[in-house]
Design an enzyme around this catalytic site. Structure first.
Site, PDB file in Angstrom:
ATOM      1  N   THR A 206      30.721  38.286  40.057  1.00  0.00           N
ATOM      2  CA  THR A 206      30.484  38.591  41.467  1.00  0.00           C
ATOM      3  C   THR A 206      28.998  38.655  41.727  1.00  0.00           C
ATOM      4  OG1 THR A 206      32.476  39.924  41.537  1.00  0.00           O
ATOM      5  CG2 THR A 206      30.756  40.537  43.088  1.00  0.00           C
ATOM      6  N   ARG A 234      46.074  39.604  44.744  1.00  0.00           N
ATOM      7  CA  ARG A 234      45.280  40.636  44.066  1.00  0.00           C
ATOM      8  C   ARG A 234      43.915  40.775  44.742  1.00  0.00           C
ATOM      9  NH1 ARG A 234      40.027  40.935  41.403  1.00  0.00           N
ATOM     10  NH2 ARG A 234      40.137  42.631  39.911  1.00  0.00           N
ATOM     11  N   GLY A 236      40.222  42.823  44.296  1.00  0.00           N
ATOM     12  CA  GLY A 236      39.425  43.614  43.357  1.00  0.00           C
ATOM     13  C   GLY A 236      38.585  44.654  44.058  1.00  0.00           C
ATOM     14  N   GLY A 258      32.345  43.099  37.430  1.00  0.00           N
ATOM     15  CA  GLY A 258      33.202  43.335  36.270  1.00  0.00           C
ATOM     16  C   GLY A 258      34.642  43.547  36.680  1.00  0.00           C
TER      17      GLY A 258
HETATM   18  N1  ASP Z   1      34.599  42.611  40.329  1.00  0.00           N
HETATM   19  C1  ASP Z   1      35.272  41.359  40.551  1.00  0.00           C
HETATM   20  C2  ASP Z   1      36.745  41.585  40.721  1.00  0.00           C
HETATM   21  O1  ASP Z   1      37.304  42.412  40.032  1.00  0.00           O
HETATM   22  C3  ASP Z   1      35.031  40.354  39.499  1.00  0.00           C
HETATM   23  C4  ASP Z   1      33.694  40.384  38.788  1.00  0.00           C
HETATM   24  O2  ASP Z   1      32.736  40.944  39.226  1.00  0.00           O
HETATM   25  O3  ASP Z   1      33.576  39.841  37.717  1.00  0.00           O
HETATM   26  O4  ASP Z   1      37.337  40.894  41.494  1.00  0.00           O
END
Ligand code: ASP
Length: 345
Positions: A206, A234, A236, A258
């Site tokens: 992200t 889904r 996040g 993350g």
């Molecule tokens: N935080 C994002 C999510 O869970 C993905 C990422 O930052 O890697 O959708």
């Protein structure tokens, strides 16, 4: 038993130790502004765009929107916007949010077919009485505002999805996002599988961006295609105010990257800001929040990545992640750099 005097002495000592600990992390007293910081290697390019606005005394809000539009439009970045890896049904669904210095915020969740979800999130903030629009409602709103409907699934991302379908294994785990930028790896045939599998290193990432403008106002933006090959629908942490992003002009701002489920559980970005309110430096506030996640489940923390990035109202910044490999980019009048984030493991 403690008498009253002893108790007062001990309390005074421990509170001065605590404030020493906080201050020792708090950096210098000078205010650095304007300044912009953002997650991962692609943050550097994104900061360039944001800086064009900040250096002309533009607003932090305009800067963060313009900045994160760079990876949103880049088909080679398969974790944000156009060209993002799809969900398990082959649909690219995007999550974004934006927040300004007045506490105004807007968010879109599970938005399909739109190149710049961050701009739709800003319109939700500015043109509707709501904060969040999701799914088809978000798409209809975007189209009503003149956004073009496009196909976000690039041939590369479609190929990765088809490879994934062969095993359909879904174990979102650790990220090593910056390997995505390793062109050599990305051009080799095997990188489409298994490295792009949901549990593999390229499964998420992200852009979160925070800026402090010349007027001393903070804003933030966060945008992603979310976990690769996620279940359809889904959502996040990234479009969730308080989880993926939080801004409080009195204190500072924070954003995350993350495994979003872990960030939502801890309301991570809000926690980072609240820790800064208590006097912790940006870096220590991020570290304490990461520790909260790790301590909740130390065994599972070994195999996931979560990182936080924070900026306070003095222009001090810091970051912390569970795993090594997290980077963030900083741009001010004195600095243009990429910094390896510290990590617990
Ligand atoms: N935080 C994002 C999510 O869970 C993905 C990422 O930052 O890697 O959708």
């Amino acid at each position: 038993m403690l008498n009253r005097r002893k108790f007062i002495q001990i309390s005074a000592l421990s509170s001065s130790f605590l404030s020493f600990q906080k201050k020792s992390w708090a950096g210098s007293g000078a205010i650095t502004k304007p300044i912009v910081i953002s997650t991962w290697d692609f943050g550097k390019q994104s900061n360039v765009e944001a800086w064009k606005i900040l250096e002309k005394n533009g607003s932090a809000l305009d800067a963060v929107e313009a900045g994160v539009k760079i990876p949103e439009a880049d088909p080679n970045i398969q974790t944000v916007g156009y060209g993002g890896l799809p969900d398990r049904d082959g649909r690219v669904t995007l999550d974004s949010c934006i927040m300004d210095h007045l506490g105004n915020c807007g968010s879109v969740m599970c938005l399909e077919h739109i190149m710049h979800p961050i701009s739709v999130a800003r319109m939700v903030m500015e043109k509707t009485p709501h904060i969040i629009l999701a799914g088809d409602g978000a798409l209809q709103f975007a189209l009503s505002q003149g956004f073009e409907k496009i196909n976000l699934l690039t041939p590369e991302s479609e190929r990765a999805w088809k490879e994934w379908l062969k095993s359909s294994k879904y174990e979102p785990k650790m990220n090593i996002e910056n390997e995505l930028n390793d062109k050599k790896a990305a051009s080799s045939a095997e990188t489409m599988a298994p490295l792009y599998l949901a549990g593999g290193p390229y499964n998420h990432d992200t852009i979160g961006m925070l800026a402090l403008d010349a007027s001393g106002n903070l804003s933030g933006a966060c945008t992603t295609s979310g976990l690769a090959f996620k279940m359809h629908g889904r959502v996040g942490d990234s479009p969730v105010i308080g989880a993926g992003l939080y801004v409080d002009n009195e204190v500072g701002a924070a954003t995350s990257t993350g495994v979003g489920e872990e960030v939502i559980r801890s309301v991570g970005s809000h926690l980072v800001v609240e820790l800064m309110r208590q006097g912790y430096s940006p870096e220590l506030a991020c570290k304490k929040t990461v520790e909260r996640i790790v301590n909740r489940n130390p065994a599972s923390a070994k195999s996931i990545q979560v990182g936080f990035l924070a900026l306070n109202r003095k222009g001090e910044y810091g970051a912390y992640a569970i795993q090594k490999g997290f980077t963030y980019a900083v741009r001010s009048s004195k600095l243009e750099t990429l910094i390896p984030g510290k990590s617990i493991l």
